[in-house]
Design a protein around this motif. Structure first.
Motif, PDB file in Angstrom:
ATOM      1  N   GLY A  38       0.878  -1.286  -0.119  1.00  0.00           N
ATOM      2  CA  GLY A  38      -0.108  -0.168   0.095  1.00  0.00           C
ATOM      3  C   GLY A  38       0.771   1.298   0.007  1.00  0.00           C
ATOM      4  O   GLY A  38       0.455   2.445  -0.224  1.00  0.00           O
ATOM      5  N   ARG A  64      -4.548  -0.967   9.668  1.00  0.00           N
ATOM      6  CA  ARG A  64      -4.710  -1.927   8.309  1.00  0.00           C
ATOM      7  C   ARG A  64      -5.886  -2.415   8.200  1.00  0.00           C
ATOM      8  O   ARG A  64      -6.584  -2.349   7.422  1.00  0.00           O
ATOM      9  CB  ARG A  64      -3.487  -2.343   8.163  1.00  0.00           C
ATOM     10  N   SER A 169      -2.822  -5.254  -2.803  1.00  0.00           N
ATOM     11  CA  SER A 169      -2.447  -3.821  -3.203  1.00  0.00           C
ATOM     12  C   SER A 169      -3.881  -3.167  -3.839  1.00  0.00           C
ATOM     13  O   SER A 169      -4.128  -2.190  -3.749  1.00  0.00           O
ATOM     14  CB  SER A 169      -1.184  -3.606  -4.078  1.00  0.00           C
ATOM     15  N   LEU A 172      -6.591  -2.663  -1.489  1.00  0.00           N
ATOM     16  CA  LEU A 172      -6.266  -1.654  -0.819  1.00  0.00           C
ATOM     17  C   LEU A 172      -6.692  -0.209  -1.670  1.00  0.00           C
ATOM     18  O   LEU A 172      -7.276   0.613  -1.160  1.00  0.00           O
ATOM     19  CB  LEU A 172      -4.905  -1.473  -0.257  1.00  0.00           C
ATOM     20  N   ASN A 173      -6.086  -0.264  -2.968  1.00  0.00           N
ATOM     21  CA  ASN A 173      -6.523   0.966  -3.610  1.00  0.00           C
ATOM     22  C   ASN A 173      -7.837   1.152  -4.038  1.00  0.00           C
ATOM     23  O   ASN A 173      -8.308   2.435  -3.973  1.00  0.00           O
ATOM     24  CB  ASN A 173      -5.376   0.714  -4.926  1.00  0.00           C
ATOM     25  N   ARG A 176      -9.517   2.518  -0.929  1.00  0.00           N
ATOM     26  CA  ARG A 176      -9.333   3.923  -0.654  1.00  0.00           C
ATOM     27  C   ARG A 176     -10.189   4.640  -1.698  1.00  0.00           C
ATOM     28  O   ARG A 176     -10.754   5.616  -1.371  1.00  0.00           O
ATOM     29  CB  ARG A 176      -7.843   4.191  -0.911  1.00  0.00           C
TER      30      ARG A 176
END
Length: 213
Positions: A38, A64, A169, A172-173, A176
């Protein structure tokens, strides 16, 4: 209230990464967390609120975990918002008084139309999932947010380490982006135009949001 809640969520999601600062404590944090999943361009190790200052691994894993949870909820929220805006509804009635699902508008406006008992059921169901289901029940989770619990795997163990890191990843992206997305939809819906998809209008493809409700 809802917008303030979303800002709180976003503050929690910002915990992943902190900027490099002078001093021994800050330097130690960067050494510990700057290479975590991340921490990637363009922001890299990003924690504008300093929530990781002096943090240990347990603190990082907790933040996290919270970031992943908020991201997953926000992804569901964005998809749900788009689906209901597109006119998709469950068949039948939402209560015994004849209130049909079809009569419930999309977005924040739905909160004033869903019966109180329905909102309570939603709240209790989400609470049940959070407390009893969506967690590392077996204790075998390999990383924060690993809720496979020896039940649902989707071939995870067949992936290489590089593929696993890439997929984590991506989640996470996407999480977000979804947190920013649902916040934007809520804010735009509360503007005088009441159009959460205002960008469509700016591009020449306006949406008649909640027309007929």
């Amino acid at each position: 209230m809802k917008i303030a809640t979303l800002f709180t969520i976003l503050a929690g999601s910002a915990t992943a990464f902190a900027p490099i600062q002078s001093g021994k404590a800050s330097k130690a944090i960067c050494v510990s967390f700057e290479n975590e999943i991340g921490a990637q361009p363009p922001l890299g190790f990003f924690d504008p609120l300093g929530l990781l200052n002096g943090a240990d691994a347990a603190r990082f894993n907790r933040l996290r975990y919270v970031e992943l949870k908020h991201g997953r909820v926000s992804m569901l929220a964005v998809v749900g918002h788009m689906v209901t805006t597109g006119g998709v509804r469950l068949p039948g009635d939402i209560d015994y008084h004849g209130t049909s699902f079809e009569s419930i508008p999309a977005g924040i406006a739905a909160l004033s139309k869903v019966p109180a008992a329905g909102l309570l059921q939603i709240f209790l169901f989400i609470g049940f999932l959070d407390i009893a289901v969506m967690k590392d029940i077996t204790g075998d989770g390999e990383f924060p947010g690993d809720f496979r619990n020896d039940f649902i795997d989707f071939g995870w163990d067949t992936f290489t380490v590089e593929e696993q890191e890439r997929k984590r990843s991506i989640e996470l992206n996407n999480g977000r982006a979804a947190q920013m997305g649902i916040l934007g939809l809520m804010v735009h819906e509360m503007l005088p135009s009441h159009d959460p998809y205002v960008i469509n209008g700016l591009l020449g493809y306006p949406i008649d949001f909640n027309a007929g409700y």
